[in-house]
Design an enzyme around this catalytic site. Structure first.
Site, PDB file in Angstrom:
ATOM      1  NE  ARG A  37      -0.793  -0.864  -4.270  1.00 28.85           N
ATOM      2  CZ  ARG A  37      -1.894  -1.602  -4.391  1.00 28.85           C
ATOM      3  NH1 ARG A  37      -1.835  -2.784  -4.949  1.00 28.85           N
ATOM      4  NH2 ARG A  37      -3.056  -1.147  -3.964  1.00 28.85           N
ATOM      5  CG  HIS A  90      -4.824   1.035   0.034  1.00 30.38           C
ATOM      6  ND1 HIS A  90      -4.999   2.039  -0.901  1.00 30.38           N
ATOM      7  CD2 HIS A  90      -4.929  -0.144  -0.640  1.00 30.38           C
ATOM      8  CE1 HIS A  90      -5.214   1.476  -2.088  1.00 30.38           C
ATOM      9  NE2 HIS A  90      -5.162   0.159  -1.950  1.00 30.38           N
ATOM     10  CE  LYS A 127      18.975   2.158 -16.802  1.00 28.65           C
ATOM     11  NZ  LYS A 127      18.787   3.286 -17.716  1.00 28.65           N
ATOM     12  NE  ARG A 148      -9.016  -5.446  -6.669  1.00 29.83           N
ATOM     13  CZ  ARG A 148      -8.742  -6.649  -7.157  1.00 29.83           C
ATOM     14  NH1 ARG A 148      -9.574  -7.221  -7.978  1.00 29.83           N
ATOM     15  NH2 ARG A 148      -7.634  -7.289  -6.837  1.00 29.83           N
ATOM     16  CB  THR A 149      -5.037   0.359  -6.548  1.00 28.74           C
ATOM     17  OG1 THR A 149      -5.653  -0.361  -5.483  1.00 28.74           O
ATOM     18  CG2 THR A 149      -4.715   1.759  -6.076  1.00 28.74           C
TER      19      THR A 149
HETATM   20  C1  NCD Z   1      -5.384  -4.307  -1.152  1.00 29.70           C
HETATM   21  C2  NCD Z   1      -3.968  -3.782  -0.982  1.00 29.70           C
HETATM   22  O1  NCD Z   1      -3.211  -3.690  -1.970  1.00 29.70           O
HETATM   23  O2  NCD Z   1      -3.661  -3.417   0.131  1.00 29.70           O
HETATM   24  N1  NCD Z   1      -5.761  -4.396  -2.494  1.00 29.70           N
HETATM   25  C3  NCD Z   1      -6.348  -3.323  -3.075  1.00 29.70           C
HETATM   26  O3  NCD Z   1      -5.745  -2.282  -3.251  1.00 29.70           O
HETATM   27  N2  NCD Z   1      -7.643  -3.433  -3.389  1.00 29.70           N
HETATM   28  C4  NCD Z   1      -5.651  -5.524  -0.382  1.00 29.70           C
HETATM   29  C5  NCD Z   1      -4.786  -6.731  -0.562  1.00 29.70           C
HETATM   30  O4  NCD Z   1      -3.879  -6.761  -1.404  1.00 29.70           O
HETATM   31  O5  NCD Z   1      -5.039  -7.702   0.142  1.00 29.70           O
END
Ligand code: NCD
Length: 311
Positions: free
Chosen positions: A110, A138, A89, A59-60
């Site tokens: 991320r 997040h 590398k 999703r993100t």
């Molecule tokens: C979450 C995350 O990556 O922290 N997912 C997301 O971004 N919707 C929650 C999770 O992975 O449990």
């Protein structure tokens, strides 16, 4: 248009004021209208977003890409930084920052380590957005979750927010609780096994901001008290001990029977992915927002964030 997000990094909700959130939410409503009427426009034409993902994401990643494209911008999506970039590398995050700053106008990262987005930001010459750093924060998820809650409850002062599941490693609940207390939430029910409690610095922060914080092990006794049921996955990837994960992973399970105990006005949320915390039979319950508003708001909120940061 200038805004408090303009040309700034978004690394933690700590730097986001309540006024920033209010302004952002007006912008989110505009983005929603724009998508519904025209699908988008070209306001970010000529700008590029690099999405540097060192951890899995559906999703993100997809919503950031869609957000940029709906506003006319371009993308450099790297969904497997650890496997398919110069990281393999041995390139440092500082060098990665310098390189991608010369191609892109904003970097979305991320990473499995807490603080990695801040390191990237130190060496980058363009704004950096934290899309999840280990068990840290997040912030964009917290903004979309807060927006979703705001659509259901105009007055945050009177609501009880239940955060349920892995509060230790779940980064979404770290950012969300801090943002919600600043928006006026006065009562939190933190429901987790004792091994997965909310970090004490966050509990202390919530209390200092004037909230009542109750920590509980059991869900069932407290469901009828909650206005928001925010459920999280036990974060398998953060456990060194597989047996410990196996012993904790099924601790809470939301079923239609559980939802029968909840208020008619309550909302059930989950950042997704779910892996058994919520039974699929609950999905059609009108109070379940995870496949409806929450996912869609992820797009509108990220459009608004990119637009505000880039202009
Ligand atoms: C979450 C995350 O990556 O922290 N997912 C997301 O971004 N919707 C929650 C999770 O992975 O449990």
């Amino acid at each position: 248009m200038t805004s408090s997000f303009s040309r700034r990094h978004l690394l933690s909700v700590d730097a986001v004021s309540s006024a920033d959130v209010s302004a952002l939410f007006d912008h989110v409503a505009e983005m929603k209208q724009l998508v519904e009427k025209k699908g988008g426009d070209d306001r970010l034409k000529g700008t590029i977003m690099a999405a540097l993902f060192y951890e899995p994401s559906s999703r993100t990643m997809a919503s950031f890409i869609t957000a940029m494209q709906r506003l006319g911008g371009g993308i450099i999506p790297i969904s497997a930084m650890k496997e398919h970039s110069s990281v393999v590398k041995g390139e440092t995050i500082q060098d990665t920052a310098r390189v991608f700053s010369s191609y892109a106008d904003v970097l979305v990262i991320r990473h499995p380590e807490v603080g990695a987005p801040a390191q990237l930001a130190q060496a980058a010459s363009v704004p950096v957005i934290n899309a999840g750093d280990g068990a840290g924060e997040h912030p964009t998820q917290a903004l979309l979750d807060t927006y979703t809650i705001h659509q259901h409850f105009s007055d945050f002062k009177g609501i009880t927010v239940g955060l349920i599941g892995d509060l230790l490693y779940g980064r979404t609940v770290h950012s969300l609780s801090k943002l919600l207390v600043r928006r006026g939430v006065r009562r939190f029910m933190l429901i987790s096994p004792s091994a997965l409690r909310m970090p004490t610095d966050i509990v202390t922060f919530l209390k200092e901001e004037g909230a009542t914080v109750e920590e509980q092990d059991r869900l069932i006794e407290h469901v009828s008290d909650l206005d928001v049921l925010y459920v999280t996955r036990v974060q398998k990837e953060r456990f060194a001990d597989v047996d410990q994960y196996e012993g904790l992973k099924d601790v809470y399970h939301i079923t239609p029977d559980v939802m029968r105990l909840a208020k008619g006005t309550a909302v059930l949320m989950h950042p997704l992915p779910r892996v058994g915390e919520i039974s699929p039979e609950v999905d059609d319950d009108p109070r379940a927002l995870y496949f409806r508003e929450q996912t869609r708001n992820g797009l509108y909120v990220r459009m608004a964030i990119l637009d505000r940061i880039l202009r």
